[in-house]
Design a protein around this motif. Structure first.
Motif, PDB file in Angstrom:
ATOM      1  N   LYS A  12      -0.675  54.764  21.019  1.00 41.82           N
ATOM      2  CA  LYS A  12      -1.397  53.681  20.719  1.00 41.82           C
ATOM      3  C   LYS A  12      -2.816  54.062  19.680  1.00 41.82           C
ATOM      4  N   GLN A  56      -0.983  56.413   8.192  1.00 41.05           N
ATOM      5  CA  GLN A  56      -0.347  55.228   7.749  1.00 41.05           C
ATOM      6  C   GLN A  56      -0.721  55.264   6.017  1.00 41.05           C
ATOM      7  N   ASN A  57      -1.608  55.730   5.610  1.00 44.78           N
ATOM      8  CA  ASN A  57      -2.201  55.713   4.355  1.00 44.78           C
ATOM      9  C   ASN A  57      -2.051  57.146   3.718  1.00 44.78           C
ATOM     10  N   HIS A  76      10.103  59.433  15.850  1.00 43.95           N
ATOM     11  CA  HIS A  76       9.443  58.216  16.316  1.00 43.95           C
ATOM     12  C   HIS A  76       8.515  57.914  15.226  1.00 43.95           C
ATOM     13  N   MET A  77       8.362  56.395  15.432  1.00 42.40           N
ATOM     14  CA  MET A  77       7.378  55.808  14.165  1.00 42.40           C
ATOM     15  C   MET A  77       6.276  56.606  14.038  1.00 42.40           C
ATOM     16  N   GLN A  81       5.472  56.995  10.312  1.00 42.94           N
ATOM     17  CA  GLN A  81       5.412  55.746   9.546  1.00 42.94           C
ATOM     18  C   GLN A  81       4.723  55.796   7.931  1.00 42.94           C
ATOM     19  N   PHE A  84       7.100  55.575   4.577  1.00 43.72           N
ATOM     20  CA  PHE A  84       7.744  54.313   4.078  1.00 43.72           C
ATOM     21  C   PHE A  84       7.122  53.955   2.771  1.00 43.72           C
ATOM     22  N   PRO A  85       5.790  53.640   3.040  1.00 42.61           N
ATOM     23  CA  PRO A  85       5.084  53.336   2.006  1.00 42.61           C
ATOM     24  C   PRO A  85       5.252  54.038   0.622  1.00 42.61           C
ATOM     25  N   ILE A  86       5.227  55.297   0.817  1.00 38.62           N
ATOM     26  CA  ILE A  86       5.403  56.299  -0.522  1.00 38.62           C
ATOM     27  C   ILE A  86       6.634  56.727  -0.855  1.00 38.62           C
ATOM     28  N   TRP A  88       9.158  55.339  -2.188  1.00 42.44           N
ATOM     29  CA  TRP A  88       9.589  54.743  -3.545  1.00 42.44           C
ATOM     30  C   TRP A  88       8.705  55.571  -4.712  1.00 42.44           C
ATOM     31  N   CYS A 105      14.739  57.325  11.329  1.00 40.23           N
ATOM     32  CA  CYS A 105      13.820  56.123  11.720  1.00 40.23           C
ATOM     33  C   CYS A 105      14.264  54.979  10.694  1.00 40.23           C
ATOM     34  N   ASP A 106      14.580  53.982  11.074  1.00 45.39           N
ATOM     35  CA  ASP A 106      15.173  52.722  10.344  1.00 45.39           C
ATOM     36  C   ASP A 106      15.945  53.274   9.219  1.00 45.39           C
TER      37      ASP A 106
END
Lengths: 251, 251
Positions: A12, A56-57, A76-77, A81, A84-86, A88, A105-106
């Motif tokens: 959480k 996340q960042n 687990h996400m 997580q 994902f944003p980096i 690419w 994951c995904d």
């Protein structure tokens, strides 16, 4: 070795979105009390190794080119997580050591981008990476999960997250290979019954007693555990500490 | 109606992690040029509706209790990643309207938290939500994808992202129901061959010609398209604009 926590929160995190408890209000008011999702950076032998990737960042904490490898405990996400944003991005491929979970994951495995997920951590099969040795140890969780014991120049860091209790063989391994700093997930205040997928404080302290690391650091902290610590500030025995985001430990 | 872009980047966003092109360097140096992943907030009839959820730190843009509903075009990570960190929140359940994709993204359906994913958008079956009307229109993409035409007090906003070309029936619907502001994904500079899952600039302008919205706004911009616009600053015809993060459009 220097280990810096980037995220010490439970799934959480904190503040919990919309929660009005005193702990979450404190985290809203003062960023020092925020807890991001599970993540840390180990600096060792001139290398930077990310352990879990829930922050996340990540681009803000790990500039392009800075990471030599990533250790993932599980998919687990809240532990992956940040990838994902980096993914690419451009530049050198980053080896990722992770449990042999075919689902990942995904679509991370389908589109790995700059990550190389081919390195599967097997229980008790040592990984020799550059000049350091990393031992994967199986944990007890709702997904295939691996902790890591990283050894360098006679010092050992154990990162064990997420886990409900410890397997006997893992406990014995940690006794046989004395641990300087043990990072352990502890999700909840003392509960009557042991939770299945995480440690509560009672079971985390049982593990401390059994393994006797020089230092135990509790992470994956929920807002209710933070509230418990607020109400019982002297509850932890010597040698046990609570992790905070951006805090570093040297060993 | 007021629509504010929270994210206008392609799947790689901008700056692309590790990229040294002039566009990415500009985005590194000046936050005004950063492009987060696909996301926007529509304010209409006293409601706040999130359209796509690619922005990673939604808690910063959408305080607890502020969102009345979410429209998702599809379940690619760069359109939904913002949901994961806040799903374990407390407070009122937020209805999510999304394509009837049984897989969703990772374990979102298994652990929806504060989100209600039971509202499945069906092609051309109008959603009456409070006092507004929302028409889902099927798009052409590598995942089941739905655009949305939102009508209120005689004005219409069309949010069409991601799409390679437009289906004939969708094009006809948009002609028959004149659009004031059309947000359309445009991923690439003019390409010889139409790309499969996104519009390049040539195809986006073809759609503009065919549908003739009052205003076309291009989003889901890649760093190479940004570079193209930098090199050809006057390339867009009147009535066509480039979206930027944090920019608002009123209609």
């Amino acid at each position: 070795m220097k280990f810096t926590f980037l995220g010490t929160g439970s799934v959480k995190a904190a503040p919990v979105y919309g929660c009005e408890c005193s702990v979450c209000q404190r985290a809203m008011a003062n960023a020092d009390f925020r807890r991001h999702s599970a993540c840390g950076v180990l600096e060792v032998a001139g290398l930077q190794i990310l352990i879990d990737a829930g922050y996340q960042n990540l681009e803000q904490k790990c500039p392009p080119g800075s990471l030599d490898a990533i250790l993932l405990t599980h998919f687990h996400m809240d532990h992956v997580q940040g990838l994902f944003p980096i993914r690419w991005g451009t530049g050198k491929t980053i080896p990722v050591f992770s449990p042999d979970d075919p689902n990942g994951c995904d679509d991370l495995f389908k589109y790995p981008g700059i990550f190389d997920f081919s390195n599967k951590s097997q229980p008790f099969e040592a990984i020799e990476f550059k000049t350091i040795s990393i031992m994967p140890v199986p944990l007890v969780h709702s997904k295939l999960t691996m902790g890591y014991v990283i050894a360098f120049k006679g010092k050992r860091l154990a990162y064990l997250c997420d886990s409900g209790l410890l397997r006997r063989d893992v406990e014995q391994f940690l006794i046989d290979h004395p641990i300087d700093v043990m990072v352990l997930d502890c999700d909840q205040p003392p509960l009557e019954k042991a939770p299945r997928n995480h440690n509560d404080l009672t079971r985390a302290l049982d593990i401390f007693e059994a393994v006797q690391p020089k230092q135990l650091i509790l992470t994956h902290i929920s807002h209710n555990l933070d509230e418990y610590f607020f109400n019982y500030p002297d509850i932890l025995p010597e040698g046990v500490a609570i992790a905070y985001d951006n805090q570093s430990w040297e060993l």
